[in-house]
Write a protein that holds these residues in place. Structure first.
Motif, PDB file in Angstrom:
ATOM      1  N   UNK A  12      27.575  32.906 -22.101  1.00  0.00           N
ATOM      2  CA  UNK A  12      28.126  31.995 -21.112  1.00  0.00           C
ATOM      3  C   UNK A  12      29.628  32.237 -20.919  1.00  0.00           C
ATOM      4  N   UNK A  66      36.779  29.205 -14.128  1.00  0.00           N
ATOM      5  CA  UNK A  66      35.760  28.771 -13.169  1.00  0.00           C
ATOM      6  C   UNK A  66      35.988  29.385 -11.789  1.00  0.00           C
ATOM      7  N   UNK A  78      40.820  27.815 -25.070  1.00  0.00           N
ATOM      8  CA  UNK A  78      39.733  28.096 -24.118  1.00  0.00           C
ATOM      9  C   UNK A  78      38.421  28.350 -24.851  1.00  0.00           C
ATOM     10  N   UNK A 118      37.103  25.050 -26.133  1.00  0.00           N
ATOM     11  CA  UNK A 118      36.563  24.231 -25.052  1.00  0.00           C
ATOM     12  C   UNK A 118      35.228  24.800 -24.566  1.00  0.00           C
ATOM     13  N   UNK A 119      35.134  26.113 -24.573  1.00  0.00           N
ATOM     14  CA  UNK A 119      33.885  26.748 -24.140  1.00  0.00           C
ATOM     15  C   UNK A 119      32.766  26.485 -25.139  1.00  0.00           C
ATOM     16  N   UNK A 142      21.808  33.278 -15.415  1.00  0.00           N
ATOM     17  CA  UNK A 142      21.845  32.095 -14.552  1.00  0.00           C
ATOM     18  C   UNK A 142      23.193  31.374 -14.574  1.00  0.00           C
ATOM     19  N   UNK A 143      23.909  31.462 -15.678  1.00  0.00           N
ATOM     20  CA  UNK A 143      25.208  30.780 -15.712  1.00  0.00           C
ATOM     21  C   UNK A 143      26.168  31.512 -16.626  1.00  0.00           C
ATOM     22  N   UNK A 144      27.387  31.698 -16.152  1.00  0.00           N
ATOM     23  CA  UNK A 144      28.486  32.133 -17.006  1.00  0.00           C
ATOM     24  C   UNK A 144      29.772  31.684 -16.331  1.00  0.00           C
ATOM     25  N   UNK A 145      30.836  31.594 -17.091  1.00  0.00           N
ATOM     26  CA  UNK A 145      32.091  31.111 -16.526  1.00  0.00           C
ATOM     27  C   UNK A 145      32.554  32.015 -15.387  1.00  0.00           C
ATOM     28  N   UNK A 146      32.688  31.449 -14.224  1.00  0.00           N
ATOM     29  CA  UNK A 146      33.146  32.194 -13.053  1.00  0.00           C
ATOM     30  C   UNK A 146      32.020  32.639 -12.135  1.00  0.00           C
ATOM     31  N   UNK A 147      30.777  32.394 -12.532  1.00  0.00           N
ATOM     32  CA  UNK A 147      29.653  32.939 -11.772  1.00  0.00           C
ATOM     33  C   UNK A 147      29.650  32.500 -10.312  1.00  0.00           C
ATOM     34  N   UNK A 148      29.803  31.200 -10.111  1.00  0.00           N
ATOM     35  CA  UNK A 148      29.715  30.678  -8.736  1.00  0.00           C
ATOM     36  C   UNK A 148      30.802  31.277  -7.855  1.00  0.00           C
TER      37      UNK A 148
END
Lengths: 524, 395
Positions: free
Chosen positions: B78, B100, B129, B132-133, B279-285
């Motif tokens: 992630x 993000x 970071x 927090x992650x 499906x999800x990782x930091x910055x994906x969107x």
């Protein structure tokens, strides 16, 4: 009866916002299932029986911010919402017995002419600002960055509305919107008792003192509702606040919503980056491609969804949301009508407040910053059974009080002993104004913020699912990246008090969320 | 290595007694608070040691985090943009991690030390970071920069030196692999990794054995041209290899205040590190949106005419229009080329394209200016087959 295994939309929580959202979605043709953890509807407004025959609502005990759009569109009156007292007066208790009574802009008691004029001016101006803000509470908040055309129009309209106030009022609006209520009340009033009672409305349910920034905004926010066409009125529903939840549930059921109680959601299921349903505490799974949570944003994202399904910057903002409750609730079962020195029994159908001056309120706030409760708390008292005798056995009465400040993070934590000590302290504080009170008590209950968190699944025991402050308002409520109800996982939405426009019984968050979901999901 | 800010060199590395003795120039530099050598004798000799023999670089100040726990893998997956599920124990991966907004916070290497146990190495510090992650994961993140002594041994004779030191079968280690040896009563971890684009290794040991490792290494390398190298020589090597450096070729996104100054992986030529099947990782969107919209910047490798290094030069896409700027530049002795890394605004910088660098240089006090033609090249300036060969030839 076999339970539903699939729905188009699942709404988590049968609080009034969840029910409102469900009702609007069902009216638009969606197949909606509401899952409620407790055994009844209404959420924090549900009724609670704490002694045989005595009923109160565990959190809010008065209705003042209901949005007329919601009440009208959902026909809440048809589903049983009726006021026992539609325009309750406020009695500001004075230690010397010279109490002051307020109803809207009317002031009675030992006050000056400047006070009377001051209250009229103050109320009028605050109502004007509340009226300006009201339309913006009843729609999706615009985004400042990444805004679409609708957002730009909303922002433009807001700017225009502020400009239309006229030069003087616009200046006042911009001056006052972030200011503290302490300074403003000093500008308008002579009498400390009046100031204290008005200051209480600026800080009730918040982690603010009268001298904290934006404690005037919270006051204005309280005036944005309307009861029977009377803006800013305080009301006591017949049957208690629980009847509000029942009315919303009635409207939802009539629209075809399926409401399932005793069905606590353990987690929101995600597959390949999108929501696919929920899992209940008992392991049962229900499928839905749209899940709407009326739980608070922290609970929704960090507990039900799981931080791993969103990005780190987002969870950081959610984690940092300010939502530590600072209000406790005292419930007393009384074997007769309490007698408040100098208060006519007929005045007991409204509310009584203990906030003799603004410095008293501010001093009460001081220890809360350091994890201690107020030794001299600020209290809002109602004797609900005066307006609605059905809430207590015949001839008996039930007293409900909101008590500030009682910090969620209390030094040493909230346990039975600490709650007991604080309960007695609060009773003594009230008994100072009602000398025979102790002898009338049949049963007493204090709900600390920790109890409220547990009973109503509100993170931090915060009634509004997050402080209402300028940095958690409009486009930044609850946090940037979730301000328009959609969370950053496809199919997942917020519809509770943590979302715009915030707490209290308004119905607006649920209504706005439903509109946004219908807009985004293309079929309305 | 970059030396940003004032020199506040209060910390000493585990090799300080050795690096101090070797530092004839007394040329020190601040690296994250540590006293480190900029050059020991002469930077060019140190550079040629890496390209022709073996150079030893003190890596202790590199930021290191230990990541452990049952969910260390999903946590890392992630955190970074690439697929971490493919990284087996005993392997190392280069990775970047984003905020993000899809902007690069830093790049670094992730070592899968043992099943479920990882080490992340980076230029900058990121504990806040990383913690927090970790929200919502059963994982422990701990900084271990000072708890590990590390050396890089880089250059064609590096493998032979290690064998000479008694590391049997080290030649079987593949690029981005790691293995362990018994060494002087402790465990020595060796990874075939480095920052020079050449055959080379990195050595990891507990601090109590740092000095003995240094001594044994130099003894073993005596006839293989071993030499301590400072940051100046390493800097030249990494530019030749086309490796980017945080704080130089991009700025960590979490330190940036001005909009538009951060870079996405696509803007650093790191498209291959972004895996949208996760499906999800930091910055994906944000990165998915950037992919649809198109990126703004491009990192290019430039081969520039002449021999005047294009330090800090503006880049033009014709002789008129400014397209970007050089972030790293050098004359490459091994490639015999005037090379640079530059950040240019798209569409400039297409592979094979022609750009111009505005170079200022000084001769006997007087400044001259030159518009030098530059071609965009795709391959690193230095990428010898021995970098990948297993086992490496015995140089």
């Amino acid at each position: 009866m076999t339970e539903k295994k699939t729905a188009e939309v699942i709404v988590i929580g049968a609080g009034h916002n969840g029910l409102a959202c469900a009702a609007y979605l069902a009216r638009a043709g969606r197949d909606v299932l509401v899952l409620e953890a407790s055994d009844g509807v209404g959420g924090a407004a549900a009724m609670r029986s704490f002694a045989d025959g005595f009923r109160v609502s565990g959190c809010a005990h008065l209705l003042y911010q209901l949005q007329p759009e919601v009440a009208g569109e959902l026909e809440l009156a048809r589903f049983g919402l009726e006021m026992a007292v539609a325009d309750a007066a406020t009695t500001a208790l004075s230690p010397d017995g010279h109490h002051v009574r307020m109803r809207g802009a009317d002031l009675e008691g030992r006050v000056t002419e400047r006070d009377r004029a001051g209250l009229r001016d103050f109320r009028e101006r605050m109502q004007r600002f509340a009226k300006l803000l009201r339309p913006y509470l009843n729609r999706r908040p615009p985004l400042l960055v990444n805004s679409d055309t609708a957002d730009k129009l909303t922002l433009g309209r807001l700017g225009l509305d502020i400009r239309r106030l006229g030069r003087r009022e616009m200046q006042e609006f911009l001056r006052l919107i972030a200011i503290n209520i302490y300074d403003v009340l000093n500008e308008h009033f002579d009498t400390e008792l009046v100031q204290g009672a008005l200051a209480l409305d600026g800080v009730l349910g918040t982690h603010l003192g009268p001298r904290s920034p934006n404690s005037l905004l919270t006051y204005i926010h309280r005036l944005t509702g309307e009861i029977d066409g009377n803006p800013g009125a305080i009301a006591l529903p017949k049957g208690g606040m629980g009847s509000v939840g029942e009315a919303f549930a009635g409207a939802a059921r009539a629209a075809g919503v399926d409401i399932r109680c005793d069905a606590p959601v353990r987690r929101i299921r995600v597959d390949n980056g999108r929501v696919v349903g929920v899992e209940l505490e008992d392991g049962e799974t229900i499928d839905a491609l749209t899940v709407v949570s009326s739980a608070d944003p922290k609970t929704t994202v960090l507990e039900l969804l799981g931080a791993r399904h969103v990005e780190t910057g987002f969870t950081r903002r959610i984690r940092n949301l300010r939502m530590r409750g600072n209000a406790a609730k005292l419930h007393l079962a009384l074997d007769g009508l309490p007698e408040f020195a100098g208060v006519d029994p007929s005045a007991l159908d409204g509310r009584l407040v203990i906030a003799p001056d603004m410095d008293y309120v501010e001093r009460a706030f001081n220890p809360a910053k350091y994890g201690q409760w107020s030794a001299e708390p600020v209290i809002e008292i109602t004797v609900l059974s005066v307006g609605d005798p059905s809430l207590a056995p015949p001839g008996k009465h039930v007293l409900s009080a909101v008590v500030q400040y009682a910090p969620y993070r209390l030094d040493g934590g909230w346990d039975e002993r600490q709650s007991g000590v604080f309960r007695d302290l609060v009773i003594d504080t009230i008994a100072a104004y009602a000398p025979g009170l102790r002898d009338r008590i049949v049963a007493a209950e204090l709900l600390s913020p920790a109890d409220i968190e547990r009973l109503y699944r509100m993170g931090g025991g915060h009634w509004h699912h997050g402080e209402l402050a300028l940095d958690q308002f409009l486009f930044t409520r609850p946090v940037p990246g979730a301000a328009q109800y959609a969370l950053p996982v496809e199919g997942l939405y917020l519809c509770g008090a943590g979302a715009h426009p915030g707490g209290s019984i308004t119905g607006a968050a649920g209504r706005n969320a439903a509109a946004e979901i219908l807009k985004r999901e293309g079929r309305s | 290595m970059s030396a940003r800010g004032v020199s506040e060199r209060v910390l000493r590395t585990h090799f300080h007694t050795r690096t101090a003795a070797a530092n004839h120039r007394n040329a020190w530099q601040d690296w994250k608070g540590y006293t480190t050598a900029a050059e020991y004798t002469a930077a060019d000799l140190e550079y040629f040691a890496v390209r022709n023999a073996a150079g030893v670089f003190d890596l202790c100040p590199m930021t290191k985090y230990r990541i452990t726990g049952p969910e260390a893998l999903p946590y890392l997956d992630r955190l970074v943009t690439r697929d971490m599920t493919k990284l087996k124990p005993g392997r190392v991966a280069y990775a970047v991690w984003c905020n993000d907004a899809g902007k690069v916070i830093d790049d670094g290497t992730i070592f899968h030390l043992r099943e479920g146990e990882y080490r992340l190495c980076s230029q900058e510090r990121h504990l806040e970071w990383l913690l927090d992650a970790a929200d919502g994961f059963e994982v422990a993140v701990a900084e271990e920069t000072a708890e590990v002594a590390a050396l890089a041994l880089q250059g064609p004779t590096s493998c032979a030196v290690l064998k000479e030191m008694g590391l049997t079968d080290v030649e079987q280690l593949k690029p981005f692999g790691l293995t362990r040896f018994h060494f002087e009563g402790t465990e020595l971890t060796v990874s075939r990794t480095g920052f020079t684009g050449d055959l080379g290794y990195e050595l990891w040991i507990d601090p109590d054995h740092a000095e003995i490792l240094w001594d044994r290494l130099f003894l073993a390398g005596k006839y293989r041209g071993i030499r301590a190298i400072g940051s100046e020589a390493l800097e030249l090597c990494r530019i030749e290899a086309g490796f980017i450096q945080a704080g130089v070729d991009f700025l960590p996104a979490d330190e940036i205040v001005r909009p538009g100054r951060a870079r996405s992986p696509f803007e650093l030529g790191l498209d291959w590190l972004v895996d949208f099947t996760k499906p999800n990782f930091n910055g994906r969107r944000a990165l998915a949106a950037e992919l649809r919209r198109g990126s703004t910047w491009r990192l290019v490798k430039l081969d520039i005419e002449g021999n005047k290094p294009a330090h800090h030069s503006y880049i033009y896409d014709s002789r008129k229009k400014q397209a970007g700027f050089v972030t790293s530049a050098a004359w490459s002795p091994v490639a015999k080329a005037n090379i640079a890394l530059a950040s240019v605004r798209r569409p400039a910088g297409e592979p094979g394209g022609r750009l111009f660098a505005e170079i200022y240089y000084q001769r006997e006090m007087h400044w001259s200016r030159k518009m030098a033609a530059a071609s965009v090249v795709e391959k690193p300036f230095w990428d010898p087959p021995r970098r990948r060969q297993t086992p490496p030839a015995d140089y």
